[in-house]
Write a protein that holds these residues in place. Structure first.
Motif, PDB file in Angstrom:
ATOM      1  N   LYS A  63      32.792  50.077  43.075  1.00  0.00           N
ATOM      2  CA  LYS A  63      32.148  49.793  41.787  1.00  0.00           C
ATOM      3  C   LYS A  63      33.198  49.481  40.717  1.00  0.00           C
ATOM      4  O   LYS A  63      32.999  48.605  39.876  1.00  0.00           O
ATOM      5  CB  LYS A  63      31.281  50.970  41.356  1.00  0.00           C
ATOM      6  N   THR A  64      34.325  50.187  40.765  1.00  0.00           N
ATOM      7  CA  THR A  64      35.396  49.929  39.801  1.00  0.00           C
ATOM      8  C   THR A  64      35.945  48.519  39.985  1.00  0.00           C
ATOM      9  O   THR A  64      36.134  47.785  39.011  1.00  0.00           O
ATOM     10  CB  THR A  64      36.523  50.960  39.972  1.00  0.00           C
ATOM     11  N   TYR A  65      36.211  48.133  41.224  1.00  0.00           N
ATOM     12  CA  TYR A  65      36.702  46.785  41.486  1.00  0.00           C
ATOM     13  C   TYR A  65      35.670  45.738  41.097  1.00  0.00           C
ATOM     14  O   TYR A  65      36.009  44.691  40.558  1.00  0.00           O
ATOM     15  CB  TYR A  65      37.082  46.617  42.962  1.00  0.00           C
ATOM     16  N   GLN A  66      34.415  46.018  41.361  1.00  0.00           N
ATOM     17  CA  GLN A  66      33.361  45.070  41.018  1.00  0.00           C
ATOM     18  C   GLN A  66      33.305  44.877  39.497  1.00  0.00           C
ATOM     19  O   GLN A  66      33.195  43.746  39.015  1.00  0.00           O
ATOM     20  CB  GLN A  66      32.014  45.564  41.541  1.00  0.00           C
ATOM     21  N   LEU A  67      33.409  45.961  38.748  1.00  0.00           N
ATOM     22  CA  LEU A  67      33.419  45.872  37.290  1.00  0.00           C
ATOM     23  C   LEU A  67      34.636  45.087  36.814  1.00  0.00           C
ATOM     24  O   LEU A  67      34.538  44.244  35.916  1.00  0.00           O
ATOM     25  CB  LEU A  67      33.414  47.275  36.677  1.00  0.00           C
ATOM     26  N   LEU A  68      35.782  45.336  37.430  1.00  0.00           N
ATOM     27  CA  LEU A  68      37.001  44.619  37.060  1.00  0.00           C
ATOM     28  C   LEU A  68      36.852  43.125  37.309  1.00  0.00           C
ATOM     29  O   LEU A  68      37.155  42.301  36.445  1.00  0.00           O
ATOM     30  CB  LEU A  68      38.192  45.173  37.853  1.00  0.00           C
ATOM     31  N   PHE A  69      36.379  42.734  38.487  1.00  0.00           N
ATOM     32  CA  PHE A  69      36.215  41.320  38.809  1.00  0.00           C
ATOM     33  C   PHE A  69      35.176  40.657  37.911  1.00  0.00           C
ATOM     34  O   PHE A  69      35.356  39.520  37.484  1.00  0.00           O
ATOM     35  CB  PHE A  69      35.842  41.130  40.275  1.00  0.00           C
ATOM     36  N   ASP A  70      34.092  41.368  37.601  1.00  0.00           N
ATOM     37  CA  ASP A  70      33.073  40.803  36.712  1.00  0.00           C
ATOM     38  C   ASP A  70      33.640  40.577  35.317  1.00  0.00           C
ATOM     39  O   ASP A  70      33.368  39.553  34.684  1.00  0.00           O
ATOM     40  CB  ASP A  70      31.851  41.723  36.639  1.00  0.00           C
ATOM     41  N   THR A  71      34.427  41.530  34.844  1.00  0.00           N
ATOM     42  CA  THR A  71      35.021  41.408  33.514  1.00  0.00           C
ATOM     43  C   THR A  71      36.043  40.284  33.467  1.00  0.00           C
ATOM     44  O   THR A  71      36.092  39.515  32.505  1.00  0.00           O
ATOM     45  CB  THR A  71      35.691  42.734  33.101  1.00  0.00           C
ATOM     46  N   LEU A  72      36.843  40.176  34.509  1.00  0.00           N
ATOM     47  CA  LEU A  72      37.865  39.129  34.528  1.00  0.00           C
ATOM     48  C   LEU A  72      37.275  37.730  34.704  1.00  0.00           C
ATOM     49  O   LEU A  72      37.887  36.741  34.319  1.00  0.00           O
ATOM     50  CB  LEU A  72      38.882  39.397  35.642  1.00  0.00           C
ATOM     51  N   SER A  73      36.092  37.639  35.284  1.00  0.00           N
ATOM     52  CA  SER A  73      35.489  36.318  35.483  1.00  0.00           C
ATOM     53  C   SER A  73      34.908  35.753  34.196  1.00  0.00           C
ATOM     54  O   SER A  73      34.670  34.559  34.097  1.00  0.00           O
ATOM     55  CB  SER A  73      34.407  36.388  36.566  1.00  0.00           C
ATOM     56  N   GLN A  74      34.705  36.590  33.186  1.00  0.00           N
ATOM     57  CA  GLN A  74      34.166  36.126  31.908  1.00  0.00           C
ATOM     58  C   GLN A  74      35.315  35.793  30.966  1.00  0.00           C
ATOM     59  O   GLN A  74      36.286  36.536  30.858  1.00  0.00           O
ATOM     60  CB  GLN A  74      33.304  37.211  31.266  1.00  0.00           C
ATOM     61  N   GLU A  75      35.183  34.663  30.270  1.00  0.00           N
ATOM     62  CA  GLU A  75      36.200  34.290  29.287  1.00  0.00           C
ATOM     63  C   GLU A  75      35.958  35.077  28.009  1.00  0.00           C
ATOM     64  O   GLU A  75      34.827  35.382  27.667  1.00  0.00           O
ATOM     65  CB  GLU A  75      36.140  32.802  28.995  1.00  0.00           C
TER      66      GLU A  75
END
Length: 138
Positions: free
Chosen positions: A29-41
């Motif tokens: 879940k932590t990695y998923q949150l990180l990837f979701d956050t990084l995918s947004q400009e």
């Protein structure tokens, strides 16, 4: 069950599979949150010269690591040399070694003050030059 490594969790995220134990679910879940956050400009976009500032900071960190390694080598070389000199004096010229150490113990405050001032001047010079270098980079 073995704990998943970071690489394995990233692979799971990319493949969209979710066969996880309870222990690995938090990391997933932590990695998923990180990837979701990084995918947004960011809303306001990146600042001007962002890439240049990041590369300068990375270069500065690399240089600082080299400087620390250099000073560690200098300090250990000086300490090693002093130990070898003292040992060789004791082995080959014991009366002279005793006389030298008696003299150093008599003037220990002068020697300590001189070494401290030398170290302080070197540190101040390094600090001021580093401060000047940082102000030029900005």
């Amino acid at each position: 069950m073995k704990k998943l490594s970071d690489k394995e969790i990233q692979d799971l995220l990319e493949s969209k599979k979710q066969y996880l134990s309870d222990e690995d679910l938090d990391a997933y879940k932590t990695y998923q949150l990180l990837f979701d956050t990084l995918s947004q400009e960011p809303d306001e976009g990146l600042p001007i010269h962002f890439a240049e500032k990041v590369s300068r900071k990375a270069m500065r960190l690399g240089v600082q690591k080299q400087i620390r390694r250099y000073w560690l080598m200098v300090g250990s070389s000086i300490l090693f040399t002093l130990c070898i000199c003292a040992a060789s004096l004791f082995v080959y010229q014991l009366p002279s070694a005793i006389a030298i150490f008696k003299w150093v113990s008599e003037v220990r405050w002068i020697v300590l003050f001189s070494v401290s001032m030398f170290a302080l001047i070197q540190f101040a010079d390094y600090w001021l030059m580093d401060k000047k270098r940082l102000s030029q980079d900005s």
